[in-house]
Design a protein around this motif. Structure first.
Motif, PDB file in Angstrom:
ATOM      1  N   GLY A 287      -7.581   2.952  -0.964  1.00 26.00           N
ATOM      2  CA  GLY A 287      -6.927   2.003  -0.073  1.00 26.00           C
ATOM      3  C   GLY A 287      -7.719   0.717   0.061  1.00 26.00           C
ATOM      4  O   GLY A 287      -7.151  -0.380   0.070  1.00 26.00           O
TER       5      GLY A 287
ATOM      6  N   LYS B 128      -7.184  -1.351  -3.030  1.00 24.53           N
ATOM      7  CA  LYS B 128      -5.853  -1.966  -3.033  1.00 24.53           C
ATOM      8  C   LYS B 128      -5.789  -3.148  -2.067  1.00 24.53           C
ATOM      9  O   LYS B 128      -5.164  -4.159  -2.364  1.00 24.53           O
ATOM     10  N   ILE B 129      -6.424  -3.009  -0.910  1.00 30.71           N
ATOM     11  CA  ILE B 129      -6.431  -4.111   0.057  1.00 30.71           C
ATOM     12  C   ILE B 129      -7.197  -5.297  -0.514  1.00 30.71           C
ATOM     13  O   ILE B 129      -6.749  -6.447  -0.411  1.00 30.71           O
TER      14      ILE B 129
ATOM     15  N   PRO C 255      -9.292   3.065   5.821  1.00 27.50           N
ATOM     16  CA  PRO C 255      -8.681   3.525   4.573  1.00 27.50           C
ATOM     17  C   PRO C 255      -9.698   4.222   3.678  1.00 27.50           C
ATOM     18  O   PRO C 255     -10.901   3.968   3.772  1.00 27.50           O
TER      19      PRO C 255
ATOM     20  N   LEU D 234       0.806  -1.221   0.000  1.00 25.44           N
ATOM     21  CA  LEU D 234       0.000   0.000   0.000  1.00 25.44           C
ATOM     22  C   LEU D 234       0.838   1.268   0.000  1.00 25.44           C
ATOM     23  O   LEU D 234       0.324   2.355  -0.266  1.00 25.44           O
TER      24      LEU D 234
END
Length: 72
Positions: free
Chosen positions: A47, A50-51, A43, A26
């Motif tokens: 975010g 992306k996670i 997030p 990240l």
């Protein structure tokens, strides 16, 4: 249904990846990821995406809106 923090902990425990590896992916600090895990911080949408990508799960699964892990 599970919330984001519960899912993040579950995904970490189910994978061989550490929170440090997630933080590196990240581009944030380990402490920031620990804050996500504890619920102290959440997030932003980028975010979260992306996670979800990191753990190869759907965004709905990550945030507790679905029980299906698969990405549609």
């Amino acid at each position: 249904m599970a919330n984001f923090q519960e899912r993040l902990k579950e995904l970490k425990n189910d994978s061989s990846m550490s929170y440090q590896e997630l933080a590196d992916y990240l581009g944030i600090s380990l402490r920031a990821v620990q804050h996500y895990s504890s619920g102290a911080r959440t997030p932003d949408i980028d975010g979260l995406i992306k996670i979800a990508d990191f753990y190869e799960v759907s965004l709905d699964y990550l945030v507790g809106r679905s029980e299906k892990r698969e990405i549609c």
